[in-house]
Design a protein around this motif. Structure first.
Motif, PDB file in Angstrom:
ATOM      1  N   ALA A 288       1.037  -1.332  -0.355  1.00 37.45           N
ATOM      2  CA  ALA A 288       0.225  -0.022  -0.086  1.00 37.45           C
ATOM      3  C   ALA A 288       1.088   1.258   0.481  1.00 37.45           C
ATOM      4  N   TYR A 289       1.979   1.540   0.415  1.00 36.42           N
ATOM      5  CA  TYR A 289       3.237   2.320   0.491  1.00 36.42           C
ATOM      6  C   TYR A 289       3.980   2.489  -0.980  1.00 36.42           C
ATOM      7  N   ALA A 290       3.919   1.175  -1.811  1.00 36.27           N
ATOM      8  CA  ALA A 290       5.038   1.065  -2.746  1.00 36.27           C
ATOM      9  C   ALA A 290       4.418  -0.138  -3.735  1.00 36.27           C
ATOM     10  N   HIS A 291       5.542  -0.030  -4.768  1.00 32.65           N
ATOM     11  CA  HIS A 291       4.916  -1.082  -5.845  1.00 32.65           C
ATOM     12  C   HIS A 291       5.037  -2.052  -5.537  1.00 32.65           C
ATOM     13  N   ARG A 292       4.457  -3.425  -5.821  1.00 32.82           N
ATOM     14  CA  ARG A 292       4.774  -4.577  -5.186  1.00 32.82           C
ATOM     15  C   ARG A 292       5.987  -5.569  -4.833  1.00 32.82           C
ATOM     16  N   ASP A 293       6.853  -4.689  -6.075  1.00 34.46           N
ATOM     17  CA  ASP A 293       7.873  -5.775  -6.057  1.00 34.46           C
ATOM     18  C   ASP A 293       8.635  -5.313  -4.798  1.00 34.46           C
ATOM     19  N   ALA A 294       8.735  -3.537  -4.997  1.00 32.00           N
ATOM     20  CA  ALA A 294       9.809  -3.167  -3.493  1.00 32.00           C
ATOM     21  C   ALA A 294       9.102  -3.678  -2.475  1.00 32.00           C
ATOM     22  N   ALA A 295       7.454  -4.152  -2.009  1.00 34.40           N
ATOM     23  CA  ALA A 295       7.139  -4.534  -1.284  1.00 34.40           C
ATOM     24  C   ALA A 295       7.710  -5.723  -0.561  1.00 34.40           C
ATOM     25  N   ILE A 344       9.277   3.109   4.623  1.00 33.46           N
ATOM     26  CA  ILE A 344       8.289   3.531   5.238  1.00 33.46           C
ATOM     27  C   ILE A 344       8.483   4.983   5.145  1.00 33.46           C
ATOM     28  N   GLU A 345       9.841   5.692   4.893  1.00 31.03           N
ATOM     29  CA  GLU A 345       9.412   6.964   4.349  1.00 31.03           C
ATOM     30  C   GLU A 345       9.389   7.418   3.668  1.00 31.03           C
ATOM     31  N   ARG A 346       9.266   6.917   2.891  1.00 27.75           N
ATOM     32  CA  ARG A 346       8.669   6.422   1.325  1.00 27.75           C
ATOM     33  C   ARG A 346       6.860   7.279   1.697  1.00 27.75           C
ATOM     34  N   ARG A 347       6.115   6.854   2.612  1.00 21.33           N
ATOM     35  CA  ARG A 347       5.261   6.740   2.871  1.00 21.33           C
ATOM     36  C   ARG A 347       4.815   8.466   3.506  1.00 21.33           C
TER      37      ARG A 347
END
Length: 423
Positions: A288-295, A344-347
């Motif tokens: 929910a915070y980043a692209h699926r691959d990054a998650a 986390i920082e991205r969000r």
């Protein structure tokens, strides 16, 4: 519903037909049939009522409300979202049937097409065979603080049913592309969702099927159904073991993380709910915070975690309560923690952020540890959501964050300190 009330298509589901499909499923899965399987065909609303009654029997009062606070505090659902009602709306659009271990009965929805009925029948009969061989109900019993282990078992249950179902329907589950299945499940869930259904609920509904299917297929590639049978005798203890079969083979334990405390918030706050998120739920949250691959990459370094919902009741206003969330995570390495920190920082940014409704949210990383605190915020009124307003400051969040970071961690069985939850 009596047989006479069923529509013409539903009435065609005879005991003989169920027995024939059950024999096919048993042969494909390699499990014995110990007894016949009872079945009932009900209207969609009646099916949902049975599911709701099951949830109310199994899950203690207040647990769903506290789970809502976790999701709201982390901005995974809107602050005023009616979590329980939203969950049932999503399920109502997706459910085709279910097997109930309590009465050993398979329930099917009466509005399925012929193809949907064939698929659902095969899938639910796998569950019936699982129950007959492995006592499914006992394995899926809800236990407070044990959600990650339960999620791993749930994924095994659904993944095996998917794999055996495809063997019956298309000849071999190995003809099914796992990536394509994930996309199809996601699309189907999204299409059947109400417009305001948060992504985290959609993903949580599909994950046991897709992650479980990938897990069972990996086991079958390694040693056929015998490898799956071996897992039933020694179940995964974490979703990390489910998502990484090599960690299951090594029986890599989770890190035991102490329940976060809340002394820094002041008098009256107490832990009312705590649990383990686990790698699978962490992956869903990060998506929910980043692209699926990054998650997926950021969650893959999970080693252990524990979160706590804390609450303070207003003695002068029974309709008003203050909530806050603390979450402590241990990753496999400092590098893994840093990767999670980027998501986390991205969000939420680098420093504490004051939110109008949900109060402050702050996080920090130190070595292989990450900690997040959110709130306090006040919720007034009953119902699914209620009026929400900030009830804390970043100064207070900073003190609490330091307290949470002092909590103990250690390998399972190593004697990590834990604080008991409210009875």
């Amino acid at each position: 519903m009596d047989a006479g009330e069923l529509d013409e298509d539903a009435a065609r589901l005879t005991d003989g037909e169920i027995a024939r499909v059950l024999a096919r499923v048993a042969k494909a899965r390699g499990l014995p049939v110990h007894r016949e399987v009872r079945s009932r065909v009900l209207a969609r609303g009646q099916i949902l009522e049975r599911v709701r009654a099951h949830v109310e029997r199994e899950i203690p009062e207040g647990v769903l409300d506290h789970q809502r606070e976790v999701l709201a505090a982390l901005e995974l659902i809107p602050a005023d979202y009616d979590f329980t009602a939203g969950m049932y709306r999503l399920l109502e659009g997706r459910i085709a049937g279910f097997y109930e271990p309590e009465d050993a009965t398979m329930y099917l929805v009466d509005d399925l097409s012929e193809a949907e009925a064939e698929e659902t029948l095969a899938h639910e009969l796998v569950h019936a065979l699982q129950d007959q061989s492995f006592s499914l109900g006992r394995l899926l019993d809800f236990k407070l603080g044990d959600s990650d282990r339960l999620a791993a078992t749930h994924a095994l249950v659904e993944g095996e049913a998917m794999s055996a179902m495809f063997d019956v329907l298309v000849g071999s589950a190995f003809q099914v592309d796992e990536s394509m299945l994930r996309r199809l499940v996601a699309m189907s869930t999204a299409l059947s969702s109400v417009g305001d259904t948060p992504l985290v609920l959609q993903e949580s509904l599909g994950a046991p099927y897709t992650d479980g299917f990938a897990f069972v297929q990996a086991l079958r590639r390694d040693g056929g159904w015998a490898s799956v049978d071996a897992v039933w005798r020694a179940l995964p203890e974490t979703t990390e073991q489910l998502l990484h079969p090599e960690k299951l083979a090594a029986r890599e334990p989770a890190v035991a993380v102490a329940v976060p405390t809340a002394a820094a918030l002041g008098p009256g706050f107490r832990v009312v709910f705590d649990d383990v998120m686990g790698e699978q739920a962490l992956r869903i949250a990060f998506a929910a915070y980043a692209h699926r691959d990054a998650a997926i990459g950021a969650a893959a370094g999970w080693g252990g975690d524990r979160f706590a919902v804390v609450r303070r009741d207003d003695p002068e206003d029974p309709s008003r309560r203050e909530f806050a969330l603390a979450w402590r995570l241990r990753f496999d390495s400092a590098g893994d923690a840093a990767e999670a920190g980027k998501v986390i920082e991205r969000r939420f940014g680098k420093v504490c952020r004051q939110r109008a409704a949900l109060g402050p949210i702050a996080w920090t990383a130190r070595g292989s540890d990450v900690a997040i605190v959110a709130g306090p915020y006040a919720r007034r009124g009953g119902g699914g959501g209620g009026e929400v307003s900030a009830a804390g400051t970043c100064a207070g969040a900073g003190k609490w964050l330091a307290e949470v970071m002092k909590g103990g961690v250690g390998r399972q069985g190593a004697g990590a300190v834990a604080v008991g939850r409210e009875k």
